[in-house]
Design a protein around this motif. Structure first.
Motif, PDB file in Angstrom:
ATOM      1  N   ALA A   1     -26.266 -31.233  69.625  1.00 23.89           N
ATOM      2  CA  ALA A   1     -25.908 -31.898  68.368  1.00 23.89           C
ATOM      3  C   ALA A   1     -25.958 -30.947  67.191  1.00 23.89           C
ATOM      4  O   ALA A   1     -25.167 -31.057  66.260  1.00 23.89           O
ATOM      5  CB  ALA A   1     -26.858 -33.071  68.126  1.00 23.89           C
ATOM      6  N   ASP A   2     -26.890 -29.956  67.258  1.00 24.75           N
ATOM      7  CA  ASP A   2     -27.007 -29.069  66.104  1.00 24.75           C
ATOM      8  C   ASP A   2     -25.876 -28.044  66.046  1.00 24.75           C
ATOM      9  O   ASP A   2     -25.775 -27.298  65.083  1.00 24.75           O
ATOM     10  CB  ASP A   2     -28.366 -28.364  66.117  1.00 24.75           C
ATOM     11  N   THR A   3     -25.030 -27.967  67.103  1.00 25.88           N
ATOM     12  CA  THR A   3     -23.899 -27.043  67.070  1.00 25.88           C
ATOM     13  C   THR A   3     -22.662 -27.695  66.507  1.00 25.88           C
ATOM     14  O   THR A   3     -21.674 -27.032  66.273  1.00 25.88           O
ATOM     15  CB  THR A   3     -23.585 -26.519  68.477  1.00 25.88           C
ATOM     16  N   LEU A   4     -22.653 -29.023  66.360  1.00 28.97           N
ATOM     17  CA  LEU A   4     -21.479 -29.733  65.852  1.00 28.97           C
ATOM     18  C   LEU A   4     -21.396 -29.556  64.344  1.00 28.97           C
ATOM     19  O   LEU A   4     -22.419 -29.485  63.651  1.00 28.97           O
ATOM     20  CB  LEU A   4     -21.576 -31.218  66.192  1.00 28.97           C
ATOM     21  N   PRO A   5     -20.181 -29.524  63.790  1.00 33.36           N
ATOM     22  CA  PRO A   5     -20.051 -29.382  62.345  1.00 33.36           C
ATOM     23  C   PRO A   5     -20.622 -30.580  61.620  1.00 33.36           C
ATOM     24  O   PRO A   5     -20.414 -31.716  62.027  1.00 33.36           O
ATOM     25  CB  PRO A   5     -18.528 -29.288  62.136  1.00 33.36           C
ATOM     26  N   LYS A   6     -21.337 -30.342  60.547  1.00 30.54           N
ATOM     27  CA  LYS A   6     -21.918 -31.418  59.769  1.00 30.54           C
ATOM     28  C   LYS A   6     -21.039 -31.707  58.571  1.00 30.54           C
ATOM     29  O   LYS A   6     -20.573 -30.808  57.894  1.00 30.54           O
ATOM     30  CB  LYS A   6     -23.322 -31.035  59.304  1.00 30.54           C
ATOM     31  N   MET A   7     -20.807 -33.009  58.323  1.00 30.25           N
ATOM     32  CA  MET A   7     -19.986 -33.404  57.196  1.00 30.25           C
ATOM     33  C   MET A   7     -20.827 -33.382  55.928  1.00 30.25           C
ATOM     34  O   MET A   7     -21.950 -33.902  55.896  1.00 30.25           O
ATOM     35  CB  MET A   7     -19.409 -34.799  57.425  1.00 30.25           C
ATOM     36  N   GLU A   8     -20.300 -32.753  54.904  1.00 26.58           N
ATOM     37  CA  GLU A   8     -20.990 -32.666  53.639  1.00 26.58           C
ATOM     38  C   GLU A   8     -20.407 -33.693  52.684  1.00 26.58           C
ATOM     39  O   GLU A   8     -19.223 -33.957  52.690  1.00 26.58           O
ATOM     40  CB  GLU A   8     -20.853 -31.264  53.054  1.00 26.58           C
ATOM     41  N   GLY A   9     -21.272 -34.235  51.828  1.00 23.58           N
ATOM     42  CA  GLY A   9     -20.811 -35.184  50.842  1.00 23.58           C
ATOM     43  C   GLY A   9     -21.365 -36.569  51.105  1.00 23.58           C
ATOM     44  O   GLY A   9     -22.059 -36.832  52.087  1.00 23.58           O
ATOM     45  N   ARG A  10     -21.033 -37.469  50.218  1.00 22.86           N
ATOM     46  CA  ARG A  10     -21.505 -38.846  50.300  1.00 22.86           C
ATOM     47  C   ARG A  10     -20.519 -39.702  51.085  1.00 22.86           C
ATOM     48  O   ARG A  10     -19.329 -39.406  51.154  1.00 22.86           O
ATOM     49  CB  ARG A  10     -21.684 -39.426  48.897  1.00 22.86           C
ATOM     50  N   THR A  11     -21.005 -40.796  51.654  1.00 22.89           N
ATOM     51  CA  THR A  11     -20.139 -41.781  52.288  1.00 22.89           C
ATOM     52  C   THR A  11     -19.827 -42.865  51.275  1.00 22.89           C
ATOM     53  O   THR A  11     -20.750 -43.440  50.670  1.00 22.89           O
ATOM     54  CB  THR A  11     -20.814 -42.397  53.521  1.00 22.89           C
ATOM     55  N   ILE A  12     -18.543 -43.141  51.075  1.00 23.68           N
ATOM     56  CA  ILE A  12     -18.118 -44.183  50.135  1.00 23.68           C
ATOM     57  C   ILE A  12     -17.336 -45.241  50.911  1.00 23.68           C
ATOM     58  O   ILE A  12     -16.305 -44.947  51.515  1.00 23.68           O
ATOM     59  CB  ILE A  12     -17.252 -43.604  48.995  1.00 23.68           C
ATOM     60  N   TYR A  13     -17.842 -46.465  50.928  1.00 22.40           N
ATOM     61  CA  TYR A  13     -17.159 -47.578  51.585  1.00 22.40           C
ATOM     62  C   TYR A  13     -16.268 -48.275  50.555  1.00 22.40           C
ATOM     63  O   TYR A  13     -16.624 -48.390  49.375  1.00 22.40           O
ATOM     64  CB  TYR A  13     -18.185 -48.561  52.149  1.00 22.40           C
ATOM     65  N   TYR A  14     -15.124 -48.766  51.023  1.00 20.90           N
ATOM     66  CA  TYR A  14     -14.199 -49.365  50.055  1.00 20.90           C
ATOM     67  C   TYR A  14     -13.411 -50.518  50.647  1.00 20.90           C
ATOM     68  O   TYR A  14     -13.242 -50.636  51.861  1.00 20.90           O
ATOM     69  CB  TYR A  14     -13.230 -48.310  49.516  1.00 20.90           C
ATOM     70  N   HIS A  15     -12.963 -51.399  49.766  1.00 17.24           N
ATOM     71  CA  HIS A  15     -12.031 -52.482  50.072  1.00 17.24           C
ATOM     72  C   HIS A  15     -10.919 -52.445  49.031  1.00 17.24           C
ATOM     73  O   HIS A  15     -11.098 -51.901  47.934  1.00 17.24           O
ATOM     74  CB  HIS A  15     -12.714 -53.848  50.028  1.00 17.24           C
ATOM     75  N   VAL A  16      -9.776 -53.032  49.350  1.00 14.19           N
ATOM     76  CA  VAL A  16      -8.668 -53.156  48.402  1.00 14.19           C
ATOM     77  C   VAL A  16      -8.626 -54.597  47.924  1.00 14.19           C
ATOM     78  O   VAL A  16      -8.559 -55.527  48.742  1.00 14.19           O
ATOM     79  CB  VAL A  16      -7.325 -52.772  49.048  1.00 14.19           C
ATOM     80  N   ALA A  17      -8.698 -54.805  46.610  1.00  8.20           N
ATOM     81  CA  ALA A  17      -8.733 -56.148  46.040  1.00  8.20           C
ATOM     82  C   ALA A  17      -7.378 -56.825  46.157  1.00  8.20           C
ATOM     83  O   ALA A  17      -6.330 -56.174  46.164  1.00  8.20           O
ATOM     84  CB  ALA A  17      -9.165 -56.077  44.580  1.00  8.20           C
ATOM     85  N   GLU A  18      -7.394 -58.137  46.263  1.00 13.59           N
ATOM     86  CA  GLU A  18      -6.161 -58.915  46.243  1.00 13.59           C
ATOM     87  C   GLU A  18      -5.568 -58.924  44.834  1.00 13.59           C
ATOM     88  O   GLU A  18      -6.167 -58.414  43.882  1.00 13.59           O
ATOM     89  CB  GLU A  18      -6.445 -60.345  46.720  1.00 13.59           C
ATOM     90  N   GLU A  19      -4.396 -59.531  44.714  1.00 14.06           N
ATOM     91  CA  GLU A  19      -3.701 -59.591  43.423  1.00 14.06           C
ATOM     92  C   GLU A  19      -4.576 -60.228  42.349  1.00 14.06           C
ATOM     93  O   GLU A  19      -4.588 -59.805  41.191  1.00 14.06           O
ATOM     94  CB  GLU A  19      -2.404 -60.388  43.594  1.00 14.06           C
TER      95      GLU A  19
END
Length: 497
Positions: free
Chosen positions: A395-413
């Motif tokens: 596992a320590d050889t796999l690339p690590k993703m840097e940055g924050r996780t942002i969850y999102y939805h798309v609002a209706e009209e």
């Protein structure tokens, strides 16, 4: 043009599994899943210049007797994309009604008079189910201009009149699993070979390694197909078969003697993506055929319906699953990319007599000293057929993703955010600015002019993000608002924009 010249009536099927529909108002054109409706049928007329061998264009007439027309009217003011309507034919303005078919593998793009393409739009209203002519502005919308051409006259005509590799009988009883055998497909010239086939040149058996550094595995139940890091297992070995009469299609057979099959069964009800199985059909039809598409040092495997073999990530039940699907989001674009490890050479390859592909650019070259061509791999791969890659990566050889996780939805009209039963989308973002984040979301979703908002936990109201984002260790939840929605207009009226 081979998709149109021998058939009188067709249906156009989009990447969203919907059909091009001529509405009853005799003006609007949209998408619908009801492909059995007469409104989904379009009569093909060969443009006059095609008969004179001066051009290659078609005209499509709806069931109301009107023509599919590329107009100059914007679909939404300030946005790209112009309206596509059904209108009466006007002599002297023939160019508005002409569409130039551009073949793209098993599918076709329809180019309008101004060089733009007929596009089936996704997303939220007003884009949802709309049809425009436009250029795909981002990688997330590249497949929005691809269409399947389905003939609806086969029950009245002989089978030899089939001109499309994905032609269907006009019947609900016929499934995509049983279209036609390979012999009915239009064959390419014997001396033609696409770059994607270079990955399998002289190969007898291969391993396929996905984006998540896992191998395509045939499970012991002799039906399921999954991913696993154990590339040394016999289950990771796939034997190659070349399809007669077509130099650019392959079949992959598992260690159990069954074929890698793109089924028409949804992986999860209500979600995109269909199951990939091991099967042994009585007739080797198009469901067991895969078209290799070169993408840099990787390959994509495309079905005859335009989907791609996809190695899924995320939480169960998606984790380690394999489906065939079209990646609609930037975050999943790499899930359809595969590395090919050749584990056994076929000296008497049926395609060895074909001309060699043009030499790769220097940065793609393997630098092999052997005269036997091999599977293209990156510089970090072993330059030999016989040296295998490490199978179990720590596992320590796999690339690590840097940055924050942002969850999102798309609002209706209306501004409502309905996440019940909807998948939870996320991106990885390592910046702090709202403007940069907005551009990231536009690239991710294919939407333009969106407003990134936060939702109050007290009253559920939306507020545009203005300040810098919190530190990277803080997970965020945001809502995307469309620029011409009611809530965006309300923001502007309240001076929040």
């Amino acid at each position: 043009m081979e998709f149109f010249v021998k058939t009188k009536t067709i249906k156009l099927h989009s990447h969203l599994d919907k059909y091009l529909i001529a509405d009853d108002d005799r003006e609007t054109v949209r998408q619908s899943r009801n492909g059995s409706s007469i409104r989904a049928k379009w009569t093909v007329e060969i443009a006059e210049d095609v008969v004179n061998n001066n051009n290659h264009r078609v005209r499509l007439k709806s069931c109301h007797g009107k023509y599919l027309t590329a107009t100059e009217t914007p679909f939404l003011l300030g946005m790209t994309g112009n309206r596509v309507l059904q209108t009466n034919f006007e002599p002297g303005l023939e160019w508005k009604f002409d569409w130039e078919p551009v073949r793209d593998g098993f599918q076709v793009r329809l180019r309008s008079w101004c060089g733009k393409y007929l596009r089936a739009n996704g997303g939220t209203p007003p884009w949802r189910n709309s049809v425009t002519h436009d250029d795909p502005s981002s990688s997330a919308t590249q497949d929005w201009v691809l269409w399947e051409v389905r003939s609806v006259e086969l029950k009245e005509e002989a089978v030899e009149s089939v001109v499309s590799p994905f032609a269907y009988f006009d019947s609900e009883a016929v499934s995509p699993m049983s279209v036609f055998s390979t012999e009915s497909l239009p064959s390419l010239p014997r001396n033609f070979k696409t770059p994607g086939m270079d990955f399998f040149y002289h190969a007898k058996a291969v391993r396929l390694r996905g984006h998540h550094v896992k191998y395509l595995m045939a499970e012991d139940d002799e039906e399921s197909v999954t991913q696993n890091r154990n590339g040394s297992s016999k289950n990771a070995r796939w034997t190659l078969e070349y399809v007669p009469h077509n130099n650019n299609i392959i079949r992959l057979k598992s260690c159990y003697g069954k074929y890698l099959t793109a089924s028409n069964h949804p992986f999860l009800l209500g979600m995109t993506g269909h199951k990939v199985l091991q099967t042994l059909p009585h007739t080797l039809d198009s469901s067991v055929e895969w078209e290799p598409i070169k993408d840099g040092t990787h390959v994509k495997l495309r079905t005859c319906h335009g989907n791609f073999l996809r190695a899924n990530g995320g939480l169960p039940p998606w984790r380690n699953s394999i489906t065939h699907d079209i990646p609609h989001r930037t975050a999943t674009q790499d899930w359809v990319l595969w590395d090919v490890d050749v584990v056994e050479i076929n000296v008497n390859s049926p395609i060895q007599e074909l001309p060699s592909a043009p030499p790769l650019p220097e940065h793609d070259s393997n630098g092999f000293q052997s005269s036997v061509p091999s599977s293209p791999v990156g510089h970090d791969k072993s330059p030999s057929f016989f040296r295998q890659q490490p199978n179990d990566l720590k596992a320590d050889t796999l690339p690590k993703m840097e940055g924050r996780t942002i969850y999102y939805h798309v609002a209706e009209e209306s501004g409502e955010v309905s996440d019940e039963g909807m998948p939870r989308y996320s991106i990885i973002y390592n910046g702090n600015g709202v403007e940069e984040l907005t551009h990231k979301f536009e690239e991710e979703t294919g939407l333009e002019g969106i407003i990134v908002c936060s939702q109050s936990p007290l009253n559920g109201k939306l507020y545009p993000l203005r300040l810098q984002l919190p530190p990277h260790n803080v997970t965020m939840n945001v809502v995307l608002v469309l620029p011409f929605s009611k809530v965006a207009i309300d923001f502007e009226a309240r001076g929040l924009l």
